[in-house]
Design an enzyme around this catalytic site. Structure first.
Site, PDB file in Angstrom:
ATOM      1  N   CYS A 105     -64.177 -40.242 -32.922  1.00 51.65           N
ATOM      2  CA  CYS A 105     -63.928 -40.049 -31.499  1.00 51.65           C
ATOM      3  C   CYS A 105     -62.434 -40.094 -31.255  1.00 51.65           C
ATOM      4  O   CYS A 105     -61.705 -40.865 -31.857  1.00 51.65           O
ATOM      5  CB  CYS A 105     -64.665 -41.081 -30.656  1.00 51.65           C
ATOM      6  SG  CYS A 105     -63.843 -42.672 -30.514  1.00 51.65           S
ATOM      7  N   GLU A 106     -62.000 -39.227 -30.356  1.00 54.03           N
ATOM      8  CA  GLU A 106     -60.571 -39.125 -30.109  1.00 54.03           C
ATOM      9  C   GLU A 106     -60.059 -40.265 -29.236  1.00 54.03           C
ATOM     10  O   GLU A 106     -58.858 -40.438 -29.087  1.00 54.03           O
ATOM     11  CB  GLU A 106     -60.226 -37.775 -29.483  1.00 54.03           C
ATOM     12  CG  GLU A 106     -60.782 -37.560 -28.095  1.00 54.03           C
ATOM     13  CD  GLU A 106     -60.462 -36.158 -27.571  1.00 54.03           C
ATOM     14  OE1 GLU A 106     -60.148 -35.283 -28.391  1.00 54.03           O
ATOM     15  OE2 GLU A 106     -60.532 -35.968 -26.343  1.00 54.03           O
ATOM     16  N   HIS A 107     -60.945 -41.054 -28.666  1.00 57.61           N
ATOM     17  CA  HIS A 107     -60.490 -42.143 -27.802  1.00 57.61           C
ATOM     18  C   HIS A 107     -60.175 -43.415 -28.574  1.00 57.61           C
ATOM     19  O   HIS A 107     -59.301 -44.180 -28.188  1.00 57.61           O
ATOM     20  CB  HIS A 107     -61.554 -42.439 -26.740  1.00 57.61           C
ATOM     21  CG  HIS A 107     -61.913 -41.244 -25.923  1.00 57.61           C
ATOM     22  ND1 HIS A 107     -63.203 -40.788 -25.787  1.00 57.61           N
ATOM     23  CD2 HIS A 107     -61.123 -40.381 -25.253  1.00 57.61           C
ATOM     24  CE1 HIS A 107     -63.193 -39.687 -25.034  1.00 57.61           C
ATOM     25  NE2 HIS A 107     -61.955 -39.430 -24.707  1.00 57.61           N
ATOM     26  N   HIS A 108     -60.921 -43.665 -29.638  1.00 52.69           N
ATOM     27  CA  HIS A 108     -60.725 -44.912 -30.399  1.00 52.69           C
ATOM     28  C   HIS A 108     -60.464 -44.666 -31.874  1.00 52.69           C
ATOM     29  O   HIS A 108     -60.208 -45.597 -32.622  1.00 52.69           O
ATOM     30  CB  HIS A 108     -61.971 -45.798 -30.270  1.00 52.69           C
ATOM     31  CG  HIS A 108     -62.371 -46.076 -28.853  1.00 52.69           C
ATOM     32  ND1 HIS A 108     -63.281 -45.300 -28.173  1.00 52.69           N
ATOM     33  CD2 HIS A 108     -61.969 -47.041 -27.997  1.00 52.69           C
ATOM     34  CE1 HIS A 108     -63.424 -45.760 -26.939  1.00 52.69           C
ATOM     35  NE2 HIS A 108     -62.642 -46.825 -26.805  1.00 52.69           N
ATOM     36  N   HIS A 162     -72.266 -43.689 -32.043  1.00 48.94           N
ATOM     37  CA  HIS A 162     -70.809 -43.831 -31.925  1.00 48.94           C
ATOM     38  C   HIS A 162     -70.419 -45.281 -32.196  1.00 48.94           C
ATOM     39  O   HIS A 162     -70.835 -46.184 -31.472  1.00 48.94           O
ATOM     40  CB  HIS A 162     -70.362 -43.447 -30.511  1.00 48.94           C
ATOM     41  CG  HIS A 162     -70.475 -41.976 -30.239  1.00 48.94           C
ATOM     42  ND1 HIS A 162     -69.381 -41.173 -30.036  1.00 48.94           N
ATOM     43  CD2 HIS A 162     -71.568 -41.166 -30.174  1.00 48.94           C
ATOM     44  CE1 HIS A 162     -69.784 -39.924 -29.840  1.00 48.94           C
ATOM     45  NE2 HIS A 162     -71.104 -39.888 -29.921  1.00 48.94           N
ATOM     46  N   CYS A 195     -67.669 -46.660 -31.714  1.00 45.23           N
ATOM     47  CA  CYS A 195     -66.866 -47.249 -30.628  1.00 45.23           C
ATOM     48  C   CYS A 195     -67.766 -47.884 -29.578  1.00 45.23           C
ATOM     49  O   CYS A 195     -67.331 -48.775 -28.851  1.00 45.23           O
ATOM     50  CB  CYS A 195     -65.906 -46.226 -30.015  1.00 45.23           C
ATOM     51  SG  CYS A 195     -66.695 -44.877 -29.141  1.00 45.23           S
TER      52      CYS A 195
HETATM   53 ZN    ZN Z   1     -64.661 -43.775 -28.736  1.00 44.63          ZN
END
Ligand code: ZN
Length: 215
Positions: free
Chosen positions: A104-107, A173, A175
């Site tokens: 994931c590009e957020h975490h 996911h 995250c």
């Molecule tokens: Zn994430």
């Protein structure tokens, strides 16, 4: 990016994975540079990068990161074009249970699961092994599952120009599960369709076929 600096066989890591050394982005300058950053990160999270177990960790992370993001250097449309041929078959072609590993590009934490891809040919089919390759090209980048789903659909639609494309992806996911945001085992499902798959009948047939177990 060139692999001119990479000397085959130089790496004697025992945790090396087969195929690990085949990436173009594997050049020593880049690995050294990334390793320096990861060395710093280890210090800043309170670790001692000089202790024995961590000595080669920055370099290992650097190599793993390059492996996990190798999709940036690959062109999915080229892969499909290279294995496309004329064929009058016009029934739904389904490749199901394709393993997906992405981040994931957020975490920058993994999400992983299965992709199911279908299309209805319009004069052209593609070698079946190329569909998982396309999934991989887009998964080996920083992603969100929704965009990954759309990119696979659009790539097939724009290259094969079929009567329709259907993509369903189901992933866990880390995250969410590791950070305790949601229930540990929750699975996120995304889907994307074009053409004939926008109609109930075709879409339902696809969804039934991917959920059916072979007897
Ligand atoms: Zn994430």
């Amino acid at each position: 990016m060139s692999n001119a600096n990479y000397i085959p066989g130089r790496d004697d890591d025992d945790d090396e994975i087969e195929g690990y050394v085949k990436i173009d982005r594997y050049n020593t300058g880049l690995i050294e540079n990334l390793s320096g950053h990861y060395h710093n990160i280890l210090k800043q999270i309170g670790e001692n990068p000089e202790r024995e177990g961590l000595l080669k960790t920055p370099e290992r992370i650097a190599k793993a990161m390059l492996y996990l993001t190798q999709g940036y250097d690959l062109n999915a449309k080229e892969i499909l074009n290279s294995a496309m041929f004329t064929e009058e078959y016009s029934q739904m072609v389904i490749v199901k249970d394709i393993e997906v590993y992405s981040m994931c590009e957020h975490h920058m934490l993994p999400f992983f699961g299965k992709a199911h891809v279908a299309y209805i040919p319009n004069g052209h089919v593609v070698g079946l092994s190329k569909i998982p390759r396309v999934v991989d090209v887009f998964a080996r980048r920083l992603q969100v599952q929704e965009r990954l789903t759309n990119e696979i659909r659009d790539c097939i639609q724009e290259t094969l120009n079929p009567i329709g494309v259907g993509v369903v992806i189901e992933c866990r996911h880390l995250c969410m599960s590791m950070r305790g945001v949601q229930k540990q085992n929750s699975v996120t499902t995304t889907s994307a369709f074009t053409g004939a798959f926008l109609h109930d009948k075709t879409r339902t047939e696809f969804l039934n076929l991917i959920s059916a177990k072979l007897s």
